[in-house]
Design a protein around this motif. Structure first.
Motif, PDB file in Angstrom:
ATOM      1  N   THR A  36       0.836  -1.201   0.000  1.00 55.37           N
ATOM      2  CA  THR A  36       0.000   0.000   0.000  1.00 55.37           C
ATOM      3  C   THR A  36       0.871   1.251   0.000  1.00 55.37           C
ATOM      4  OG1 THR A  36      -1.693  -1.165   1.261  1.00 55.37           O
ATOM      5  CG2 THR A  36      -1.791   1.249   1.274  1.00 55.37           C
ATOM      6  N   PRO A  37       0.648   2.185  -0.924  1.00 55.99           N
ATOM      7  CA  PRO A  37       1.416   3.434  -0.889  1.00 55.99           C
ATOM      8  C   PRO A  37       1.082   4.216   0.379  1.00 55.99           C
ATOM      9  CG  PRO A  37       0.253   3.169  -2.978  1.00 55.99           C
ATOM     10  CD  PRO A  37      -0.294   2.131  -2.046  1.00 55.99           C
ATOM     11  N   VAL A  38       2.124   4.704   1.046  1.00 56.63           N
ATOM     12  CA  VAL A  38       1.907   5.511   2.251  1.00 56.63           C
ATOM     13  C   VAL A  38       2.806   6.742   2.193  1.00 56.63           C
ATOM     14  CG1 VAL A  38       1.311   3.503   3.684  1.00 56.63           C
ATOM     15  CG2 VAL A  38       3.638   4.346   3.663  1.00 56.63           C
ATOM     16  N   THR A  39       2.374   7.756   2.902  1.00 61.61           N
ATOM     17  CA  THR A  39       3.169   8.972   3.054  1.00 61.61           C
ATOM     18  C   THR A  39       3.434   9.160   4.538  1.00 61.61           C
ATOM     19  OG1 THR A  39       2.149   9.954   1.109  1.00 61.61           O
ATOM     20  CG2 THR A  39       3.248  11.455   2.635  1.00 61.61           C
ATOM     21  N   LEU A  40       4.703   9.278   4.883  1.00 64.38           N
ATOM     22  CA  LEU A  40       5.080   9.473   6.286  1.00 64.38           C
ATOM     23  C   LEU A  40       5.486  10.914   6.491  1.00 64.38           C
ATOM     24  CD1 LEU A  40       7.198   6.258   6.960  1.00 64.38           C
ATOM     25  CD2 LEU A  40       4.991   6.830   7.994  1.00 64.38           C
ATOM     26  N   ASP A  41       4.701  11.623   7.258  1.00 60.53           N
ATOM     27  CA  ASP A  41       5.004  13.027   7.537  1.00 60.53           C
ATOM     28  C   ASP A  41       5.673  13.083   8.913  1.00 60.53           C
ATOM     29  OD1 ASP A  41       5.197  15.676   7.253  1.00 60.53           O
ATOM     30  OD2 ASP A  41       3.052  16.110   7.446  1.00 60.53           O
ATOM     31  N   VAL A  42       6.905  12.583   8.945  1.00 58.10           N
ATOM     32  CA  VAL A  42       7.647  12.488  10.211  1.00 58.10           C
ATOM     33  C   VAL A  42       9.050  13.023   9.987  1.00 58.10           C
ATOM     34  CG1 VAL A  42       6.328  10.445  10.923  1.00 58.10           C
ATOM     35  CG2 VAL A  42       8.524  10.138   9.744  1.00 58.10           C
ATOM     36  N   ASN A  43       9.776  13.206  11.084  1.00 55.45           N
ATOM     37  CA  ASN A  43      11.180  13.593  10.990  1.00 55.45           C
ATOM     38  C   ASN A  43      11.922  12.540  10.168  1.00 55.45           C
ATOM     39  OD1 ASN A  43      13.954  13.921  11.493  1.00 55.45           O
ATOM     40  ND2 ASN A  43      13.561  14.860  13.489  1.00 55.45           N
ATOM     41  N   PRO A  44      12.609  12.941   9.101  1.00 57.59           N
ATOM     42  CA  PRO A  44      13.286  11.942   8.269  1.00 57.59           C
ATOM     43  C   PRO A  44      14.386  11.169   8.995  1.00 57.59           C
ATOM     44  CG  PRO A  44      13.761  14.191   7.512  1.00 57.59           C
ATOM     45  CD  PRO A  44      12.724  14.305   8.570  1.00 57.59           C
ATOM     46  N   ASP A  45      14.815  11.679  10.148  1.00 59.62           N
ATOM     47  CA  ASP A  45      15.807  10.944  10.938  1.00 59.62           C
ATOM     48  C   ASP A  45      15.170   9.868  11.818  1.00 59.62           C
ATOM     49  OD1 ASP A  45      17.873  12.473   9.935  1.00 59.62           O
ATOM     50  OD2 ASP A  45      17.737  13.953  11.558  1.00 59.62           O
ATOM     51  N   MET A  46      13.853   9.862  11.885  1.00 58.04           N
ATOM     52  CA  MET A  46      13.191   8.863  12.733  1.00 58.04           C
ATOM     53  C   MET A  46      13.497   7.454  12.230  1.00 58.04           C
ATOM     54  SD  MET A  46       9.101   8.218  13.264  1.00 58.04           S
ATOM     55  CE  MET A  46       8.865   9.550  14.431  1.00 58.04           C
ATOM     56  N   PRO A  47      13.839   6.518  13.119  1.00 59.58           N
ATOM     57  CA  PRO A  47      14.007   5.135  12.662  1.00 59.58           C
ATOM     58  C   PRO A  47      12.705   4.594  12.053  1.00 59.58           C
ATOM     59  CG  PRO A  47      14.965   5.414  14.840  1.00 59.58           C
ATOM     60  CD  PRO A  47      14.196   6.677  14.538  1.00 59.58           C
ATOM     61  N   LEU A  48      12.879   3.863  10.978  1.00 63.01           N
ATOM     62  CA  LEU A  48      11.722   3.255  10.314  1.00 63.01           C
ATOM     63  C   LEU A  48      10.881   2.460  11.309  1.00 63.01           C
ATOM     64  CD1 LEU A  48      10.134   2.437   7.753  1.00 63.01           C
ATOM     65  CD2 LEU A  48      11.846   0.613   7.423  1.00 63.01           C
ATOM     66  N   LEU A  49      11.528   1.812  12.258  1.00 61.84           N
ATOM     67  CA  LEU A  49      10.802   1.005  13.248  1.00 61.84           C
ATOM     68  C   LEU A  49       9.711   1.818  13.934  1.00 61.84           C
ATOM     69  CD1 LEU A  49      10.421  -1.533  14.982  1.00 61.84           C
ATOM     70  CD2 LEU A  49      12.279  -0.714  16.440  1.00 61.84           C
TER      71      LEU A  49
ATOM     72  N   THR B 246      16.209  -6.196   6.717  1.00 61.58           N
ATOM     73  CA  THR B 246      16.853  -4.936   7.115  1.00 61.58           C
ATOM     74  C   THR B 246      16.436  -4.583   8.530  1.00 61.58           C
ATOM     75  OG1 THR B 246      16.820  -4.178   4.818  1.00 61.58           O
ATOM     76  CG2 THR B 246      17.039  -2.474   6.513  1.00 61.58           C
ATOM     77  N   ARG B 247      17.386  -4.082   9.307  1.00 59.27           N
ATOM     78  CA  ARG B 247      17.096  -3.741  10.712  1.00 59.27           C
ATOM     79  C   ARG B 247      16.498  -2.332  10.774  1.00 59.27           C
ATOM     80  NH1 ARG B 247      21.183  -7.814  13.814  1.00 59.27           N
ATOM     81  NH2 ARG B 247      20.187  -9.527  12.706  1.00 59.27           N
ATOM     82  N   SER B 248      15.233  -2.307  11.035  1.00 56.76           N
ATOM     83  CA  SER B 248      14.518  -1.028  10.932  1.00 56.76           C
ATOM     84  C   SER B 248      14.838  -0.074  12.074  1.00 56.76           C
ATOM     85  CB  SER B 248      13.005  -1.274  10.861  1.00 56.76           C
ATOM     86  OG  SER B 248      12.534  -1.907  12.033  1.00 56.76           O
ATOM     87  N   CYS B 249      15.479  -0.579  13.147  1.00 57.98           N
ATOM     88  CA  CYS B 249      15.801   0.308  14.274  1.00 57.98           C
ATOM     89  C   CYS B 249      16.909   1.283  13.927  1.00 57.98           C
ATOM     90  CB  CYS B 249      16.182  -0.491  15.515  1.00 57.98           C
ATOM     91  SG  CYS B 249      17.749  -1.392  15.383  1.00 57.98           S
ATOM     92  N   VAL B 250      17.708   0.954  12.917  1.00 63.37           N
ATOM     93  CA  VAL B 250      18.821   1.835  12.545  1.00 63.37           C
ATOM     94  C   VAL B 250      18.679   2.329  11.102  1.00 63.37           C
ATOM     95  CG1 VAL B 250      20.475   0.921  14.220  1.00 63.37           C
ATOM     96  CG2 VAL B 250      20.270  -0.159  11.952  1.00 63.37           C
ATOM     97  N   THR B 251      17.478   2.182  10.548  1.00 67.29           N
ATOM     98  CA  THR B 251      17.220   2.646   9.188  1.00 67.29           C
ATOM     99  C   THR B 251      16.355   3.901   9.259  1.00 67.29           C
ATOM    100  OG1 THR B 251      17.275   0.374   8.388  1.00 67.29           O
ATOM    101  CG2 THR B 251      16.244   2.011   6.944  1.00 67.29           C
ATOM    102  N   PRO B 252      16.890   5.059   8.940  1.00 62.13           N
ATOM    103  CA  PRO B 252      16.063   6.260   9.034  1.00 62.13           C
ATOM    104  C   PRO B 252      15.006   6.297   7.944  1.00 62.13           C
ATOM    105  CG  PRO B 252      18.220   6.798   8.128  1.00 62.13           C
ATOM    106  CD  PRO B 252      18.265   5.346   8.511  1.00 62.13           C
ATOM    107  N   VAL B 253      13.923   6.957   8.259  1.00 66.08           N
ATOM    108  CA  VAL B 253      12.843   7.098   7.284  1.00 66.08           C
ATOM    109  C   VAL B 253      13.365   7.709   5.983  1.00 66.08           C
ATOM    110  CG1 VAL B 253      10.735   8.424   6.831  1.00 66.08           C
ATOM    111  CG2 VAL B 253      10.967   7.126   8.959  1.00 66.08           C
ATOM    112  N   ALA B 254      14.328   8.620   6.090  1.00 71.94           N
ATOM    113  CA  ALA B 254      14.877   9.266   4.891  1.00 71.94           C
ATOM    114  C   ALA B 254      15.463   8.250   3.908  1.00 71.94           C
ATOM    115  CB  ALA B 254      15.959  10.267   5.287  1.00 71.94           C
TER     116      ALA B 254
END
Ligand code: FES
Ligand code: FES
Length: 153
Positions: A10-23, A56-64
């Motif tokens: 599903t296409p999504v848009t995340l309006d969050v700080n790009p440094d936020m971990p994907l997790l 992929t480890r989402s805790c260290v993957t930034p949203v950016a």
């Protein structure tokens, strides 16, 4: 700036700080809580998701880093290997507390997608980076073997 990606098809848009971990984006913003926080420093595998098909480890993957990417979580994993792994996990009661198991299932699925008949050494090499505090390692190995046998049948 918003980040666009696809999550579980599903296409999504995340309006969050790009440094936020994907997790945290997955858990707190998209409410996909099957992916777990363990160590937060890429050492345990509890937070593993598929990023363009690669565990992929989402805790260290930034949203950016996931702009335009395809992310698959335990809620959306599909395909023969995934189904065989999930059935084997249920049949063999692989999970104990279950906390680490979405990450284990992700890695086991990717292993069987790439190596349908893995040796014990290949199983250990693939799964060895995912920590289980309940020490279900023997059942995890049996689960991968059972899933592999089911895929072959
Ligand atoms: S929480 Fe990401 S590797 Fe442990
Ligand atoms: S089943 Fe409890 S941490 Fe793995």
């Amino acid at each position: 700036m918003a980040t666009r990606l696809t999550v579980n098809g599903t296409p999504v848009t995340l309006d969050v700080n790009p440094d936020m971990p994907l997790l945290w984006a997955l858990r707190d913003h998209l409410k996909l809580t099957g992916t777990k926080f363990g160590c937060g420093i890429a050492q345990c595998g509890a937070c593993t998701v598929m990023l363009d098909g690669v565990p992929t480890r989402s805790c260290v993957t930034p949203v950016a880093a996931v702009e335009d990417a395809e992310v698959t979580t335990i809620e959306g994993i599909q395909g023969d290997a995934a189904h065989a792994v999930q059935k084997a996990w249920a049949d063999l009661n692989v999970a104990q507390c279950g906390y680490c198991q979405s990450g284990q299932v992700m890695v086991a699925t990717e292993l069987l997608q790439n190596i349908p008949k893995p040796s014990d050494e290949e199983i250990d090499a693939a799964m060895g980076g995912n920590i289980c505090r309940c020490a279900t390692y023997a059942r995890i190995r049996k689960g991968v073997r059972a899933a592999s046998d089911a895929l072959e049948a």
